[in-house]
Design a protein around this motif. Structure first.
Motif, short mmCIF file in Angstrom:
data_model
loop_
_atom_site.label_atom_id
_atom_site.label_comp_id
_atom_site.label_asym_id
_atom_site.label_seq_id
_atom_site.Cartn_x
_atom_site.Cartn_y
_atom_site.Cartn_z
N MET A 204 30.08 27.39 43.71
CA MET A 204 29.13 28.14 42.89
C MET A 204 28.24 27.19 42.10
N LYS A 205 26.92 27.42 42.13
CA LYS A 205 25.99 26.57 41.42
C LYS A 205 26.09 26.81 39.92
N SER A 206 26.18 25.73 39.14
CA SER A 206 26.24 25.88 37.69
C SER A 206 24.84 25.94 37.10
N VAL A 207 24.72 26.63 35.98
CA VAL A 207 23.44 26.80 35.29
C VAL A 207 23.26 25.66 34.28
N GLU A 208 22.10 25.01 34.34
CA GLU A 208 21.82 23.95 33.38
C GLU A 208 21.53 24.56 32.00
N VAL A 209 21.98 23.87 30.95
CA VAL A 209 21.71 24.31 29.58
C VAL A 209 21.13 23.13 28.79
N TYR A 210 20.02 23.38 28.10
CA TYR A 210 19.41 22.39 27.23
C TYR A 210 19.36 22.93 25.81
N ILE A 211 19.73 22.11 24.85
CA ILE A 211 19.71 22.49 23.44
C ILE A 211 18.53 21.81 22.77
N LEU A 212 17.61 22.61 22.23
CA LEU A 212 16.44 22.08 21.53
C LEU A 212 16.72 22.08 20.03
N SER A 213 16.79 20.90 19.47
CA SER A 213 17.15 20.72 18.07
C SER A 213 15.98 20.09 17.32
N GLY A 214 16.04 20.16 15.99
CA GLY A 214 15.00 19.53 15.17
C GLY A 214 14.75 20.33 13.92
N PHE A 215 14.35 19.64 12.86
CA PHE A 215 14.18 20.30 11.57
C PHE A 215 12.98 21.23 11.61
N LEU A 216 12.90 22.10 10.60
CA LEU A 216 11.86 23.11 10.51
C LEU A 216 10.46 22.50 10.61
N GLY A 217 9.66 23.07 11.51
CA GLY A 217 8.27 22.64 11.64
C GLY A 217 8.04 21.41 12.48
N ALA A 218 9.08 20.90 13.13
CA ALA A 218 8.92 19.66 13.91
C ALA A 218 8.15 19.88 15.21
N GLY A 219 8.19 21.12 15.75
CA GLY A 219 7.47 21.41 16.99
C GLY A 219 8.33 21.94 18.11
N LYS A 220 9.50 22.53 17.79
CA LYS A 220 10.41 23.02 18.84
C LYS A 220 9.78 24.10 19.70
N THR A 221 9.08 25.05 19.06
CA THR A 221 8.50 26.15 19.83
C THR A 221 7.36 25.68 20.71
N THR A 222 6.55 24.76 20.22
CA THR A 222 5.49 24.18 21.05
C THR A 222 6.09 23.47 22.25
N LEU A 223 7.16 22.72 22.01
CA LEU A 223 7.86 22.04 23.10
C LEU A 223 8.39 23.05 24.12
N LEU A 224 9.01 24.12 23.62
CA LEU A 224 9.57 25.14 24.51
C LEU A 224 8.49 25.76 25.39
N GLN A 225 7.34 26.07 24.81
CA GLN A 225 6.24 26.66 25.59
C GLN A 225 5.83 25.75 26.74
N GLN A 226 5.72 24.47 26.47
CA GLN A 226 5.31 23.53 27.52
C GLN A 226 6.38 23.39 28.59
N ILE A 227 7.63 23.38 28.15
CA ILE A 227 8.74 23.29 29.11
C ILE A 227 8.74 24.51 30.03
#
Length: 313
Positions: free
Chosen positions: A1-24
C-alpha cells in the motif's frame, strides 16, 4: 500500500506560511498530484482557508493549537482525509504559535502509522522578526528558536527587506541553532517544490515545550463589523496596537469603497488586497493576553464614529 506524504508547515505569525502553501499547492496540482490540506487557526473562524482552491480537500481545526489543545482532533482529521480520499500528500499549516515537534508527535498515531510518511518539517522565518526577536517575551523567543531548531528546511523569508550583511549574520545564527537543516533564503516565500521535497528528515531531538496556550498565553479575539468603517479611523486604531498583538487578519469594508479588502497585519505593517467576493467584515486578532472587552469596546466605538460623523460618509 502506498503511503501518503505529510509535510508540516511551521513558522511564527506573519512569516508567510499561507503564501508558501498557495505556491506549493499550485505546483503540486501542475504535477497532477492529489493533495489535501489541514489548516489550524487560533481563533474560532477561518480566514486563511480561502487560500486553498476549490477541489482540494480541506480540514480545518479552529479555536486552538494542534500541538496541544487540538492534538487529538488533528489525528481524527488526518485519519479522515486518508480514508476519504486517494491522496499523494497532505500539508499541515500550523498556527504561528505551534511547536513543530509536538505537531509531528500528533501525526504519529497508531491509527494511521503505516499509511503516512512524515516527509519534512518546513519552518518559514521572517528575517525582520528574527532580528528584533529580543523585543518579544522570553517564551515567544524560545518558541521561534524551537521552530528553527527542529526544521528539516528553514526558509529565511523576506530577505528583500534586509541588507546582505544582515542576511549573512542571520544565516550564521540559524546555523548555530540548526546545523543539519537546509537553509534557503526566499522572497515572498517563493521556492521550487523540489527544495522541500528533497530535504531529509532529521532525527528527532529533545525539545522544550512551548505551547501557544499553556505557556505563551496566546489568545484570539474575533470581531465582526456590521457596517463599513472609515479607513483613517481604522488606521489610527492600528497605530495604537501594542507589541503583544502579533497578527490581525480577516476582511474589512471601508466607507466610500465598493470593494471588500482582505486584510493582513503583522509587526506594525498593514496590507490590503481588494477582492471581488462579498464576505462579512470579520477580523481575527492573535496575541499575548488579549483584552477582549477593551478590543470589543474600541472597535464598536470605531464603527459608531464612522457612521455618525457626516464627514466620513
Amino acid at each position: 500500500m502506498k503511503s501518503v506524504e505529510v509535510y508540516i508547515l511551521s513558522g511564527f505569525l506573519g512569516a508567510g506560511k499561507t503564501t508558501l502553501l498557495q505556491q506549493i499547492l499550485k505546483e503540486e496540482q501542475e504535477r497532477g498530484r492529489k493533495v489535501a490540506v489541514i489548516m489550524n487557526e487560533m481563533g474560532p473562524v477561518s480566514i486563511d482557508s480561502d487560500a486553498v482552491s476549490e477541489g482540494v480537500p480541506l480540514k480545518e481545526l479552529l479555536n486552538g493549537c494542534v500541538c496541544c489543545t487540538l492534538s487529538n482532533q488533528l489525528e481524527v482529521k488526518l485519519n479522515e482525509l486518508i480514508n476519504q480520499y486517494e491522496l499523494d500528500v497532505v500539508y499541515i499549516e500550523t498556527t504561528g504559535a505551534a511547536h513543530p515537534v509536538e505537531v509531528l508527535d500528533a501525526c504519529l498515531s497508531p491509527l494511521f502509522a503505516e499509511k503516512i510518511r512524515v516527509q519534512s518539517i518546513i519552518t518559514i522565518l521572517d528575517a525582520n522578526r528574527w532580528m528584533d526577536r529580543h523585543t518579544l517575551k522570553i517564551p515567544l523567543r524560545k518558541l521561534i528558536k524551537e521552530q528553527v531548531k527542529h526544521a528539516d528546511t528553514i526558509l529565511m523569508n523576506k530577505i528583500d527587506q534586509i541588507s546582505e550583511e544582515k542576511q549573512r549574520e542571520i544565516e550564521s545564527e540559524l546555523r548555530s541553532i540548526n546545523r543539519r537543516g537546509k537553509l534557503v533564503p526566499t522572497k515572498f516565500a517563493n521556492i521550487s517544490l523540489g527544495v522541500i521535497q528533497h530535504a531529509c528528515r532529521k532525527e528527532q531531538e529533545e525539545h522544550e515545550k512551548a505551547h501557544a496556550i499553556e505557556h505563551l498565553h496566546m489568545k484570539a479575539y474575533v470581531h465582526t463589523f456590521s457596517q463599513p468603517v472609515d479607513k483613517q479611523l481604522f488606521e489610527d486604531f492600528l497605530a495604537t496596537m501594542p507589541d503583544t498583538i502579533y497578527r490581525i487578519k480577516g476582511y474589512v469594508r471601508f466607507t466610500g469603497e465598493k470593494e471588500t479588502f482582505l486584510f493582513q497585519y503583522a509587526y506594525g505593517m498593514p496590507m490590503y488586497i481588494k477582492i471581488k467576493i462579498k464576505v462579512k467584515s470579520t477580523l481575527v486578532f492573535i496575541g499575548d493576553g488579549l483584552d477582549h472587552s477593551r478590543l470589543q469596546a474600541t472597535l464598536t466605538n470605531l464603527q459608531q464614529e464612522s457612521i455618525s460623523d457626516p464627514h466620513l460618509l
